[in-house]
Every structure is written in structure tokens, then in C-alpha cells.
Design an enzyme around this catalytic site. Sequence first.
Site, PDB file in Angstrom:
ATOM      1  N   GLU A 306       0.854  -1.192   0.000  1.00  0.00           N
ATOM      2  CA  GLU A 306       0.000   0.000   0.000  1.00  0.00           C
ATOM      3  C   GLU A 306       0.879   1.227   0.000  1.00  0.00           C
ATOM      4  O   GLU A 306       2.022   1.170   0.454  1.00  0.00           O
ATOM      5  CB  GLU A 306      -0.812   0.064   1.308  1.00  0.00           C
ATOM      6  CG  GLU A 306      -1.974  -0.867   1.356  1.00  0.00           C
ATOM      7  CD  GLU A 306      -2.668  -0.815   2.712  1.00  0.00           C
ATOM      8  OE1 GLU A 306      -2.185  -0.117   3.629  1.00  0.00           O
ATOM      9  OE2 GLU A 306      -3.680  -1.488   2.849  1.00  0.00           O
ATOM     10  N   LYS A 308       2.403   4.426   1.536  1.00  0.00           N
ATOM     11  CA  LYS A 308       2.570   4.943   2.896  1.00  0.00           C
ATOM     12  C   LYS A 308       2.267   6.441   2.828  1.00  0.00           C
ATOM     13  O   LYS A 308       3.002   7.202   2.213  1.00  0.00           O
ATOM     14  CB  LYS A 308       3.985   4.701   3.420  1.00  0.00           C
ATOM     15  CG  LYS A 308       4.158   5.160   4.862  1.00  0.00           C
ATOM     16  CD  LYS A 308       5.481   4.676   5.437  1.00  0.00           C
ATOM     17  CE  LYS A 308       5.552   4.847   6.940  1.00  0.00           C
ATOM     18  NZ  LYS A 308       5.659   6.241   7.374  1.00  0.00           N
ATOM     19  N   ARG A 313      -2.284   9.450  11.831  1.00  0.00           N
ATOM     20  CA  ARG A 313      -3.113   8.250  12.026  1.00  0.00           C
ATOM     21  C   ARG A 313      -4.464   8.646  12.600  1.00  0.00           C
ATOM     22  O   ARG A 313      -4.556   9.537  13.446  1.00  0.00           O
ATOM     23  CB  ARG A 313      -2.378   7.323  12.999  1.00  0.00           C
ATOM     24  CG  ARG A 313      -2.954   5.934  13.122  1.00  0.00           C
ATOM     25  CD  ARG A 313      -2.481   5.092  11.972  1.00  0.00           C
ATOM     26  NE  ARG A 313      -2.885   3.708  12.073  1.00  0.00           N
ATOM     27  CZ  ARG A 313      -2.059   2.719  12.387  1.00  0.00           C
ATOM     28  NH1 ARG A 313      -0.796   2.959  12.676  1.00  0.00           N
ATOM     29  NH2 ARG A 313      -2.490   1.475  12.412  1.00  0.00           N
ATOM     30  N   ARG A 331      -3.542   8.904  17.019  1.00  0.00           N
ATOM     31  CA  ARG A 331      -2.703   7.752  17.370  1.00  0.00           C
ATOM     32  C   ARG A 331      -2.548   7.602  18.878  1.00  0.00           C
ATOM     33  O   ARG A 331      -2.405   6.510  19.395  1.00  0.00           O
ATOM     34  CB  ARG A 331      -1.353   7.958  16.695  1.00  0.00           C
ATOM     35  CG  ARG A 331      -0.349   6.916  17.007  1.00  0.00           C
ATOM     36  CD  ARG A 331       0.819   7.146  16.090  1.00  0.00           C
ATOM     37  NE  ARG A 331       1.950   6.346  16.494  1.00  0.00           N
ATOM     38  CZ  ARG A 331       2.917   6.012  15.665  1.00  0.00           C
ATOM     39  NH1 ARG A 331       2.882   6.405  14.418  1.00  0.00           N
ATOM     40  NH2 ARG A 331       3.921   5.292  16.081  1.00  0.00           N
ATOM     41  N   GLU A 360      -5.281   6.988   7.689  1.00  0.00           N
ATOM     42  CA  GLU A 360      -4.377   8.130   7.768  1.00  0.00           C
ATOM     43  C   GLU A 360      -5.094   9.334   7.153  1.00  0.00           C
ATOM     44  O   GLU A 360      -5.756   9.198   6.116  1.00  0.00           O
ATOM     45  CB  GLU A 360      -3.101   7.791   6.984  1.00  0.00           C
ATOM     46  CG  GLU A 360      -1.968   8.748   7.179  1.00  0.00           C
ATOM     47  CD  GLU A 360      -1.007   8.342   8.316  1.00  0.00           C
ATOM     48  OE1 GLU A 360      -1.334   7.439   9.124  1.00  0.00           O
ATOM     49  OE2 GLU A 360       0.058   8.964   8.380  1.00  0.00           O
ATOM     50  N   PHE A 400      -7.273   2.369   5.735  1.00  0.00           N
ATOM     51  CA  PHE A 400      -6.544   1.177   5.286  1.00  0.00           C
ATOM     52  C   PHE A 400      -6.848  -0.071   6.102  1.00  0.00           C
ATOM     53  O   PHE A 400      -6.284  -1.124   5.845  1.00  0.00           O
ATOM     54  CB  PHE A 400      -5.034   1.418   5.182  1.00  0.00           C
ATOM     55  CG  PHE A 400      -4.385   2.046   6.396  1.00  0.00           C
ATOM     56  CD1 PHE A 400      -4.264   1.346   7.563  1.00  0.00           C
ATOM     57  CD2 PHE A 400      -3.873   3.327   6.316  1.00  0.00           C
ATOM     58  CE1 PHE A 400      -3.658   1.913   8.665  1.00  0.00           C
ATOM     59  CE2 PHE A 400      -3.257   3.908   7.419  1.00  0.00           C
ATOM     60  CZ  PHE A 400      -3.155   3.199   8.601  1.00  0.00           C
ATOM     61  N   ARG A 471       4.204  -3.486  17.566  1.00  0.00           N
ATOM     62  CA  ARG A 471       5.112  -3.128  16.484  1.00  0.00           C
ATOM     63  C   ARG A 471       5.785  -4.419  16.025  1.00  0.00           C
ATOM     64  O   ARG A 471       6.928  -4.693  16.320  1.00  0.00           O
ATOM     65  CB  ARG A 471       6.153  -2.122  16.974  1.00  0.00           C
ATOM     66  CG  ARG A 471       6.917  -1.460  15.837  1.00  0.00           C
ATOM     67  CD  ARG A 471       7.954  -0.498  16.361  1.00  0.00           C
ATOM     68  NE  ARG A 471       7.419   0.744  16.887  1.00  0.00           N
ATOM     69  CZ  ARG A 471       6.939   1.728  16.145  1.00  0.00           C
ATOM     70  NH1 ARG A 471       6.930   1.622  14.850  1.00  0.00           N
ATOM     71  NH2 ARG A 471       6.476   2.825  16.695  1.00  0.00           N
ATOM     72  N   LYS A 477       7.409  -0.995   7.168  1.00  0.00           N
ATOM     73  CA  LYS A 477       7.548   0.219   6.351  1.00  0.00           C
ATOM     74  C   LYS A 477       8.855   0.043   5.613  1.00  0.00           C
ATOM     75  O   LYS A 477       9.884  -0.233   6.237  1.00  0.00           O
ATOM     76  CB  LYS A 477       7.535   1.487   7.191  1.00  0.00           C
ATOM     77  CG  LYS A 477       8.206   1.364   8.526  1.00  0.00           C
ATOM     78  CD  LYS A 477       8.038   2.611   9.341  1.00  0.00           C
ATOM     79  CE  LYS A 477       8.607   2.359  10.717  1.00  0.00           C
ATOM     80  NZ  LYS A 477       8.683   3.422  11.608  1.00  0.00           N
TER      81      LYS A 477
HETATM   82  P1  AMP Z   1       6.129   5.453  11.308  1.00  0.00           P
HETATM   83  O1  AMP Z   1       5.267   6.546  11.883  1.00  0.00           O
HETATM   84  O2  AMP Z   1       7.254   5.940  10.460  1.00  0.00           O
HETATM   85  O3  AMP Z   1       6.482   4.419  12.335  1.00  0.00           O
HETATM   86  O4  AMP Z   1       5.235   4.658  10.246  1.00  0.00           O
HETATM   87  C1  AMP Z   1       4.066   4.022  10.620  1.00  0.00           C
HETATM   88  C2  AMP Z   1       2.902   4.949  10.380  1.00  0.00           C
HETATM   89  O5  AMP Z   1       2.682   5.125   8.993  1.00  0.00           O
HETATM   90  C3  AMP Z   1       1.601   4.407  10.858  1.00  0.00           C
HETATM   91  O6  AMP Z   1       1.434   4.588  12.241  1.00  0.00           O
HETATM   92  C4  AMP Z   1       0.594   5.224  10.065  1.00  0.00           C
HETATM   93  O7  AMP Z   1       0.304   6.422  10.758  1.00  0.00           O
HETATM   94  C5  AMP Z   1       1.360   5.594   8.811  1.00  0.00           C
HETATM   95  N1  AMP Z   1       0.813   5.003   7.589  1.00  0.00           N
HETATM   96  C6  AMP Z   1       0.742   5.649   6.411  1.00  0.00           C
HETATM   97  N2  AMP Z   1       0.216   4.884   5.469  1.00  0.00           N
HETATM   98  C7  AMP Z   1      -0.082   3.686   6.031  1.00  0.00           C
HETATM   99  C8  AMP Z   1      -0.647   2.461   5.550  1.00  0.00           C
HETATM  100  N3  AMP Z   1      -1.013   2.307   4.288  1.00  0.00           N
HETATM  101  N4  AMP Z   1      -0.784   1.443   6.442  1.00  0.00           N
HETATM  102  C9  AMP Z   1      -0.402   1.578   7.728  1.00  0.00           C
HETATM  103  N5  AMP Z   1       0.143   2.701   8.235  1.00  0.00           N
HETATM  104  C10 AMP Z   1       0.312   3.758   7.392  1.00  0.00           C
END
Ligand code: AMP
Length: 612
Positions: A306, A308, A313, A331, A360, A400, A471, A477
Site C-alpha cells: 500500500e 505509505k 493516524r 494515534r 491516515e 486502510f 510493532r 515500512k
Molecule cells: P512510522 O510513523 O514511520 O512508524 O510509520 C508508521 C505509520 O505510517 C503508521 O502509524 C501510520 O500512521 C502511517 N501510515 C501511512 N500509510 C499507512 C498504511 N497504508 N498502512 C499503515 N500505516 C500507514
Amino acid sequence: MEFTAFADRATAIESTPADLETVGLVGDLLEDANDDLKTVVRFLLGRVFPAHDTRTLDVGPSLCREAIAKAAGPNVDPADVEDRLADIGEIGAVAASYEFGGQRGLTAFMASSPGSVDSPGSTNSAAAKSLTVAEVDRRLRSIAATEGEGSERTKLDELFGLFNRCDSAEARVLARLVLGEMRLGVGEGAIRDAITEAFLPSGSEDADAHDDPETRLDDPEHDSGETNGNQGRLTGTEGDLDPVATVTRALQVTNDYGRVAALARDRGREGLLEEGLEIGRPVQAMLAQAGTAADAIDAWGRAAVETKFDGARIQIHYAPADGIGPELYSRNMDDVTDALPEIAERVESAVDVPVILDGEVVAVDADGDPLPFQEVLRRFRRKHDVGRMREEVKLRLHAFDCLHADGEDLLDTQFLRRHDRLRSILPERSAAVSIVEDADAIAAIEAQALSAGHEGVMLKDPDAAYTPGDRGQRWLKRKPDVETLDLVVTGAEWGEGRRASTLGTFEVSVRASDQSGDTNFEPIGKVATGLTDAELESLTDRLEPYVRAEDGTDVDVRPAIVLEVGYEEIQQSPTYGSGYALRFPRFLGVREDKDVADADTLTRVERLADEE
Ligand code: AMP
């Protein structure tokens, strides 16, 4: 339970360094907590309300210091408390360093306002009566409910009344509780283990549990939820869960350690397993780890890919028939509904079954292209001028995941099925998902996402359950390439089908030197992803003057053009002359500024390979 007994046991727990012993002591405390179990658990975690509850005490450090000063007597002012804090460094120890109780009787009576629950210290006998855990809880909740004009004063009086009745251990715990800094060395994991140990001892199938739900589960926070008919039920594999997993699962769905402790004690494993999600009660978001396309394909054989989205969130709770929501949670489970009215309106107009959705929210420009993440934050935290900001920063929802739909909890359902459900509920605002079986396809989707202005891609195990707060390794990611290499094009292959008129694959080489010290170029991989049609055409034109020979679709190219190439890994390989191969090489651009003499060397590749 007397508050002094709680405080003494908290102090004993704090001074126990060993984790195992801590769990034992916490377990003993939970077993002795009786009617105060929920409160004791929450207090141990430094909370008055469960994590999903958006209420707060709204008492800042300065108000707390003022209350401590007041209770410490006429000779102490907030500046003294501040000085001690600067010396000692921790508010609990500061509170414990004063002697309270001198302010009983008239002074306390004068200080307490008519608005307080019942005037603390209003008679000598009340002041003399020792605090209980239940009373502290009740008074702190009343502080949380105090708002409007004069509320600071009322809160100060309430807090003063509490400190005024504290001994030193109580004051330590109270000050920390008020500021949400309990710091007993008891984390959520220790509480989970203590609940398990105390109430679900292994080997006993709920030996002590009885199943009268009326007994101790009457918690005001949950009354509405339990009768609104929106509570889902867990389905799937719960029968196999061991005691810790059973407690973990219940914690995930309820987000309330106090409630889970009481359930474990009163209804045992069965009660915990019956617990489901509840619309209006946010759960923690599932999180992702950094990982590579290769990690995903190696682990799952295929990956759901998907975009990102670079936003914030959001968890959406909506039960139209019951008049709940749409409620929107951040979040951190803050209620952000009022700040994002157009998202709530969108959900309201599109959804007609009870749902909990995950997604998101992204800020977009007039063309609908994503704006940097900072823009969306300008909307999320906004309390005033929401109407004006709504015009200034436009938002777009990308849902999502679907945790609950139409009475059914979907946490244990496979991701792809949850996604199908999501699409059927909110088709226009659901993130697109592609199922792919190789890393090149992931790179291609990522290139598209990046060129559309998004952050990158998320890789999800198509079969994974939704694990709140976790996590884990089921969502990755994609880690951006750490290093890139500037490599020389030494060969190419014509494309196929639609792309037959352009070169489609490019052999790239590192700079090396042969035995006589002359420069030569040794291949290290083939780049075929990351190029748009326009880039393929332009690169074909650029390389044409340097073509030395052609053999079928293979083209031999004189070293002239340098490409910037991303990759996930460098591996030793007999396939290429350099002795190395790039894993998942991708085209990032032409290094217009570089000559072949500036391309990366084999020595650098050897060093990078060693570092991996
Ligand atoms: P990070 O904040 O860098 O740890 O990345 C994870 C965050 O990416 C998640 O908590 C979401 O807020 C965001 N996110 C963006 N797009 C997506 C997606 N398609 N699926 C899940 N999380 C996503």
C-alpha cells in the site's frame, strides 16, 4: 484499601530491583485490592482513567507545587517547592520531604471552596479520617470534571485538601499520580504478568473464577458500552491462547488494565475471551517495523503493498443506529473529532453500518496532491478557528483497515479479508492494495507512490491479524535505501511488448582497475525498475551514440553514462565480473554531473558489502 497501605506497598515495589520479584509483589497487591482492584491497577500505571478514556486531570506542575506548598504550611511558598524540586529532581520525593497535616481545621475549611465534592478538611473529624484508595480516586475524578471559570482555584483547593491528609509515602504517590509520573519501575508488561500470575495461574482452568458478571464489573466507564449492543465478539483462534496471551488479547481489545484485572479475577479466562471491541472505545494502533522488500517476500512469499501516506493516524468509531459518532481518535487516542469535521461528515454520509476503521489523514493541495505532514498537524491540534482552518488546509482520508464491521470484530481476520470489508464499506476512501510476489513489483509501486508525492510504501502480510499496539513484523515500512551507487551503463537489453521500441534493462558497472592499473568497468547488476516510459525513451536516445554492438536484444554499450542506483543489499556473486550483485537495484536518476571517471569504485562496493 487505605491509601496509606497502597502507598507503602508502592514504595516497597519501587525499591525492589528484580523484575520477577516486582511481578510477585504487584500480584500480591492485586490479590489484596478487593473492590479497589481496578483503581489500584490504574494507579500503579500512574493513571486515574483507562488509556482509552480521553478525560484528564488537567493539573500542571505549577498547580501541583502550589497545592504542596499550601499543605506544607504558611511558611512554605511555591518557590520553596520549586527550589527543592531543582535540588531533588523528582516531585514525589519533594512532596514526601514535607510534613503535611498542619493545615487542618479552620485554615483548611477556609480554603476549600463550596464547589468541591465535599469540603476537604471541613471538620476536624473528616480531616483526621485517613484517605482510602477509593476516596482519592473519587476526588481526582472530580478534579478532572472541574471546568470553567474558577476551576483552577477549585482544583487547587481539592488537591490541597488531599495533600493535607497525606503522610510522606502517600504524598509521594499522590504527587506522582497527579502529574502522571508514577515511575515505580512497573511497566505495562509487569502488570500484565502480575494479572496473569495472580488470577490465571497456569494449570488451573479458572479454578477461582466465578461467572457472575454483576459482582465487580460495575464500572461507570463501561456501562453504556456493555448495553449498546455494539460490542463485538472475538472469533478465531482464541481457544489456543495461553494465559499470558489471553490477558494480552483482552488488554488489546479493551485498552484498560483495570478492567482486565477485574475480569481475570472475577470471570477468569472465559470472561477475558468474551471481551470484544466496543465502538467509542479506541484501541491502540497496530504499528510497523522498518524492513525491506526482500524481508517481506522471504517471510510471507507475497506481500500486500500500500502507499505509505505522510499524514496523521486516525481511528474512526461510528455506530449510526445507536447515535455513536463518528468519533475520530488520534494515534495517542485523543478525541480529535471536533478538529476534523469534514472527515466526520464524510464517514457519516458514506457509512451505514457500525464500524471501527483505521487510516491516515493527509493534507492536500488544491489539486489533491499530498502536502507535508506538518500541514496536517495544523488541523489535528486545533481547538479554535476550525472553520477557517478547514478552508485553509484541505484534508483527505485514506482508510486502510477495518477492525470491526456490523457487529463483528475482525482483529483475528486476515488482512486481505479485512481490507475487502473496508472496501465494501467505504470504497471511495480506502487505500488501494496490490498483492505482489516479487521485490521488483514492490519497487515499481514504490516509485509510483513517491512520484505521486507520498512517503513510500507499507508492506503487509496478507494473512496477518490486527494486533493493537504491536510493532511486529507483519507490517513493514519499507526502509529507504541507505546508500546509493553511481554506476556506469555498460550494456542494455531492448524491452518487450509495449516497450519493444526502447531499451528496458541496463547493465551497470563499477569502476575497477586491471592488473596493469588501467581503468575498466565490472558489471554488478541489471537495472530494470524505477523508470517511467519517458525516462526509458530519453535514456535510449542518450545511449544510442555509444552502442558498440547488438546481438539479438542484447546491446553492448561504451561506458559513458552514469546512473544513480538504489538497492537493498550487496551480495557476493559469481554472476557478475565485479564479484558482487546488487539486490533489487532501482533507477533513481541519471548523474548528469558525473563522468565515468567519477563513478563508484569496486573498493567502495567491497567496503559497503563488509559493513552489511
Ligand atoms: P512510522 O510513523 O514511520 O512508524 O510509520 C508508521 C505509520 O505510517 C503508521 O502509524 C501510520 O500512521 C502511517 N501510515 C501511512 N500509510 C499507512 C498504511 N497504508 N498502512 C499503515 N500505516 C500507514
